[in-house]
Design an enzyme around this catalytic site. Structure first.
Site, PDB file in Angstrom:
ATOM      1  N   GLY A 158      -3.737   4.961   3.400  1.00 22.10           N
ATOM      2  CA  GLY A 158      -2.687   5.318   2.455  1.00 22.10           C
ATOM      3  C   GLY A 158      -2.407   4.195   1.470  1.00 22.10           C
ATOM      4  N   ASP A 159      -2.325   2.977   1.980  1.00 22.95           N
ATOM      5  CA  ASP A 159      -2.097   1.818   1.113  1.00 22.95           C
ATOM      6  C   ASP A 159      -3.242   1.619   0.138  1.00 22.95           C
ATOM      7  OD1 ASP A 159       0.434   0.647   2.084  1.00 22.95           O
ATOM      8  OD2 ASP A 159      -0.650   0.411   3.956  1.00 22.95           O
ATOM      9  N   THR A 160      -4.468   1.713   0.638  1.00 19.03           N
ATOM     10  CA  THR A 160      -5.608   1.444  -0.229  1.00 19.03           C
ATOM     11  C   THR A 160      -5.805   2.546  -1.266  1.00 19.03           C
ATOM     12  OG1 THR A 160      -7.083   2.344   1.490  1.00 19.03           O
ATOM     13  CG2 THR A 160      -6.809  -0.022   1.418  1.00 19.03           C
TER      14      THR A 160
END
Length: 408
Positions: free
Chosen positions: A179-181
Site C-alpha cells: 500500500g505504501d509503495t
C-alpha cells in the site's frame, strides 16, 4: 556530524538530473517516492530528526552493527540533513532549502506542514514553481483526512486485503508494504506530471496521493463488476477464478513452478508438451470458458503431469513448447539467474558497514539517460554541513550555533 565532500559524490546521469528534491517525512510512503526520484537522477535532500532520524534506519532485518539493510535501499541516492522541524529555527532552515528546490515530498499527517508555517501557499509565495508532493493515508481533503493513515489500512479500504489469500482464512496481506509503495509510485508519477506541466505554465502545484486511492487504482474492474453485475471477487489463493490453467504446480524435486497457459493457443502447446494433445480439442477444455468451468479438474490433470518431472527439466520442456513458465523465485534464485545477471537487475554498491551490498537496480530502464544507484542510505546527518552551507547560505558560526542548540 560528518561533513560530506560534495565533489566526491558520483554524478547523476538520469533524466531528472538537475532537479532538487527536499524529502520530509519518514517510513515508506514518502521516502519510497523520494527513492524513485533519486534513482532517476534528482538530487534528494532528506531532512531527518536529530539523534534518531527516519525509523527506517532500524526497521527490517538489521545486523549486529545496528544498521538496517532496508535503509540502505530506501535511503539510497539521498543526502541526510538533520534538522528539528518542530522548532522555528528548524523550520527556517527547511524553508531556505525549499526556496532553492524544485520538489518537496512529505508524508506527515495532513495539517502538519500548515502548523509549521509551511503550507503550500506560504512555500509557493517564495518559490512559485515549487511542486509539493503529499502522501497520506486518506488524502488532504475529506472527512478522514486527519486520521493517521497506514499502508495496511489503505490496503484494506482500497479493496486489496479482501481478495488476497484463501477463502478458508481471514483476509491476508502481501509480504511487503504494497500500500505504501503503490502510493509512492502514484506520487512519483504525479510529481513528474506536475514538473512537465510546469514547463508550460511556469507554476508548481500540489500532488495529493492517498494510500487507499492508490490501492483502489490498481484494483482492476472490481467496482463496476459489483455495481453492474452484482459480482464480488473473493479470495482465491493461487488462482484467478475461471482462468485455467494458470496456477502453481508441484514438481518431482519438491519445487513449485508457475504455468500460465489459459489462452487457447497456449493451452494447445501445453497439451502437446504434456503428451496429451487431445486435451486441446476435448470439449471439456477446448475453450477458455470451458476450462474455467472445470478449473479444479484441469489443475489436477496438469499437476499429475508436473509432479513426474524435475523442475529444471519441466521448465526446459515447457519453454521448448513456448508455454509461459517460471519458478517461484527467492533471492538465491534471483542472484543466480542469467536474465537477472544479463540485465544487471541486481547491482552492488559499497556500504561503510556492510561492505558490498546487493540490491535491486533502478527501474524502468532508459536507453540514453538511465537511472543509477550512486550510494546506499547515508549515515544520519552525513550531509548536514555541506547542504546548509552550500544551499542554505549558513556560515560556520551558524552551523556551530545550530548544533549547540540541538537544531541540527
Amino acid at each position: 556530524m560528518t561533513q560530506h565532500i560534495h565533489d566526491t559524490r558520483p554524478t547523476a546521469t538520469g533524466p531528472l538530473a538537475g532537479l532538487r528534491v527536499v524529502e520530509m517525512g519518514q517510513l515508506i510512503a514518502g521516502p519510497f517516492c523520494g527513492q524513485i526520484l533519486g534513482d532517476l537522477g534528482a538530487e534528494v535532500i532528506k531532512l531527518e530528526q536529530p539523534g534518531s532520524g527516519d525509523p527506517m534506519r532500524v526497521w527490517g532485518r538489521s545486523l549486529p552493527q545496528g544498521e538496517s539493510m532496508w535503509w540502505s535501499v530506501v535511503g539510497r541516492n539521498k543526502q541526510s540533513v538533520t534538522v528539528d522541524l518542530r522548532t522555528p529555527e528548524g523550520q527556517d532552515i527547511a524553508k531556505r532549502l525549499i526556496a532553492e528546490s524544485d520538489i518537496v515530498v512529505e508524508n506527515f499527517r495532513p495539517g502538519t506542514l500548515e502548523r509549521w508555517g509551511m503550507s503550500y501557499e506560504e512555500l509557493s509565495a517564495v518559490n512559485p514553481a515549487l511542486v509539493l508532493t503529499r502522501v497520506s493515508g486518506f488524502g488532504q481533503t475529506g472527512p478522514y483526512s486527519s486520521r493517521a493513515g497506514y499502508g495496511a489500512i489503505g490496503e484494506a479500504m482500497g479493496g486489496l486485503r479482501y481478495v488476497v489469500g484463501d477463502l478458508s482464512t481471514p483476509p491476508s496481506r502481501m509480504g511487503i508494504s504494497i500500500g505504501d509503495t503503490l502510493a509512492a509510485l502514484f506520487a512519483a508519477l504525479g510529481t513528474l506530471g506536475a514538473v512537465y506541466e510546469r514547463t508550460r505554465s511556469g507554476r508548481g502545484q500540489v500532488v495529493d496521493s492517498a494510500i487507499y486511492e492508490a490501492v483502489l487504482g490498481v484494483m482492476e474492474s472490481i467496482v463496476p463488476e459489483w455495481v453492474i453485475s452484482n459480482y464480488q471477487r473473493e479470495r482465491s489463493g493461487a488462482i484467478l477464478p475461471n482462468v485455467a490453467p494458470s496456477n502453481v504446480y508441484p514438481t518431482k524435486d519438491g519445487a513449485w513452478i508457475l504455468i500460465a497457459a489459459n489462452q487457447d493457443t497456449v493451452f494447445g502447446r501445453l497439451a502437446q508438451a504434456m503428451g496429451q494433445p487431445e486435451l486441446a480439442t476435448d470439449e471439456r477444455f477446448s475453450t477458455h470458458g470451458a476450462r474455467g468451468e472445470r478449473q479444479q479438474e484441469l489443475d489436477r490433470i496438469v499437476a499429475e503431469f508436473t509432479i513426474e518431472h524435475e523442475s529444471k527439466e519441466l521448465e526446459e520442456l515447457l519453454l521448448e513448447h513456448a508455454v509461459p513458465v517460471g519458478k517461484i523465485y527467492r533471492p538465491v534464485d534471483m542472484l543466480e539467474d542469467e536474465q537477472f545477471i544479463a540485465r544487471r537487475s541486481i547491482i552492488e554498491t559499497e556500504h561503510p558497514v556492510f561492505g558490498s551490498v546487493p540490491m535491486q537496480n533502478t527501474f524502468p530502464r532508459l536507453s540514453r539517460t538511465d537511472g543509477s544507484v550512486r550510494w546506499p542510505g547515508p549515515r544520519l546527518g552525513e550531509h548536514t554541513t555541506d547542504v546548509l552551507t552550500r544551499l542554505g547560505g549558513f556560515d560556520d558560526d551558524a552551523i556551530v550555533r545550530f548544533t549547540e542548540n540541538g537544531i541540527i
